[in-house]
Design an enzyme around this catalytic site. Structure first.
Site, mmCIF file in Angstrom:
data_model
loop_
_atom_site.group_PDB
_atom_site.id
_atom_site.type_symbol
_atom_site.label_atom_id
_atom_site.label_comp_id
_atom_site.label_asym_id
_atom_site.label_seq_id
_atom_site.Cartn_x
_atom_site.Cartn_y
_atom_site.Cartn_z
ATOM 1 C CD GLU A 1 44.621 77.746 40.777
ATOM 2 O OE1 GLU A 1 45.247 76.684 40.988
ATOM 3 O OE2 GLU A 1 43.986 78.334 41.674
ATOM 4 C CG ASP B 1 52.084 84.489 42.934
ATOM 5 O OD1 ASP B 1 52.734 84.970 43.876
ATOM 6 O OD2 ASP B 1 51.767 83.291 42.887
ATOM 7 C CG HIS C 1 48.696 76.563 42.223
ATOM 8 N ND1 HIS C 1 47.610 76.348 43.035
ATOM 9 C CD2 HIS C 1 49.497 77.396 42.932
ATOM 10 C CE1 HIS C 1 47.752 77.015 44.169
ATOM 11 N NE2 HIS C 1 48.884 77.647 44.138
ATOM 12 C CG ASP D 1 45.679 73.344 42.417
ATOM 13 O OD1 ASP D 1 46.851 73.734 42.613
ATOM 14 O OD2 ASP D 1 44.761 74.128 42.090
HETATM 15 C C1 GLP Z 1 49.983 80.215 46.643
HETATM 16 C C2 GLP Z 1 51.137 80.878 45.914
HETATM 17 C C3 GLP Z 1 52.136 79.860 45.436
HETATM 18 C C4 GLP Z 1 52.488 78.932 46.579
HETATM 19 C C5 GLP Z 1 51.266 78.154 46.992
HETATM 20 C C6 GLP Z 1 51.523 77.209 48.137
HETATM 21 O O1 GLP Z 1 48.950 79.858 45.824
HETATM 22 N N1 GLP Z 1 50.719 81.669 44.815
HETATM 23 O O2 GLP Z 1 53.295 80.530 44.946
HETATM 24 O O3 GLP Z 1 53.504 78.048 46.184
HETATM 25 O O4 GLP Z 1 50.289 79.098 47.412
HETATM 26 O O5 GLP Z 1 51.479 77.919 49.325
HETATM 27 P P1 GLP Z 1 51.936 77.374 50.724
HETATM 28 O O6 GLP Z 1 53.417 77.412 50.693
HETATM 29 O O7 GLP Z 1 51.379 78.361 51.705
HETATM 30 O O8 GLP Z 1 51.383 76.015 50.873
#
Ligand code: GLP
Length: 260
Positions: free
Chosen positions: A143, A67, A138, A136
């Site tokens: 989402e 993404d 995702h 959440d």
């Molecule tokens: C973002 C990314 C996800 C990631 C998530 C958790 O939203 N798009 O790919 O898994 O955050 O991030 P973190 O690893 O910083 O908790």
């Protein structure tokens, strides 16, 4: 799903790196699906080290990121393109032209997303996808209530995710873009193998829902229950709400074939 619980995130990341390295050795032409955020940093650090020591090479590999934020350029230090260069690509022997990230600054995001899907297909599909999970539930930026068959497209972030990701924007939630391009859940599910990493107490509810809850678009990661090969690497904190944690540890301690 294979649930692998380690006492801390350092050990979990090292084990995940051993598994990923084994897959890269098996197929030097591997197509990797890559994730951003705080969670995969330890995995990348370990893989960089293995590459530096000559244990693995990414020279023939290619990659597709999950993404990207819309409206910020690849040079912006909050872009995922920048994150990937600084935290992984600049430190390994992968060819930059073989790395792909959705073009969040495209003037035509619909076409950019279609092209991204075609590029993944053209590369033969993702063999090994690295994933993190949002609090959440995702995956990528899909989402809650995202279609479980969705393809790469533009999404609007929830206020929760904007708040969670503000830490990367100097704590300023108003600086976090509302819109993103993300591989769809259908896109992610087509990868041959998936490595999911989740660390810390803040992920415990999402992890429990993903592994032991019902399959629901309200918790997108729960769809991974229907994927053929998912390895979930957790630390104790992220595993703390799993009802069957004892069983997963029992299975791991009796694993008949060592993979890492
Ligand atoms: C973002 C990314 C996800 C990631 C998530 C958790 O939203 N798009 O790919 O898994 O955050 O991030 P973190 O690893 O910083 O908790």
């Amino acid at each position: 799903m294979e649930v692998i619980i380690y006492p801390d995130k350092e050990q979990a990341a090292a084990a995940a790196a051993d598994y990923v390295a084994g897959q890269v050795k098996r197929n030097p032409y591997i197509v990797l699906g890559l994730a951003t955020g705080e969670t995969p940093l330890g995995l990348y650090k370990n893989l960089i080290e293995k590459n530096r020591k000559g244990e693995i090479s990414f020279a023939k590999a290619s990659s597709f990121n999950l993404d990207e934020y819309c409206g910020i350029s690849a040079d912006n230090e909050n872009s995922y393109a920048y994150y990937m260069r600084k935290n992984f690509f600049e430190h390994i022997d992968i060819k930059l032209e073989n790395t792909h990230i959705p073009d969040g600054s495209s003037e035509n995001p619909i076409i950019a997303c279609e092209q991204y899907e075609r590029a993944i297909k053209g590369a033969g599909g993702v063999e090994l996808q690295i994933l993190g999970i949002g609090a959440d539930g995702h995956i990528g930026f899909n989402e809650p209530t995202s279609s479980l068959s969705s393809r790469t497209r533009m999404k609007t972030l929830t206020e929760k995710t904007i708040g969670d990701n503000a830490r990367f924007f100097g704590g300023d939630a108003s600086a976090v873009p509302w819109h993103v391009l993300t591989m769809g859940i259908g896109t992610i599910m087509e990868s041959e193998k998936i490595v999911m990493l989740a660390f810390g107490e803040s992920k415990a509810d999402a992890v429990a829902g993903m592994i032991e809850g019902p399959i629901t678009a309200m918790l997108p990661a729960s769809v991974l229950q229907t994927h053929q090969t998912v390895k979930v690497f957790l630390d104790e904190a992220a595993a703390s709400k799993l009802k069957l944690a004892g069983y997963y540890k029992w299975v791991l301690s009796r694993k008949p074939i060592a993979e890492w």
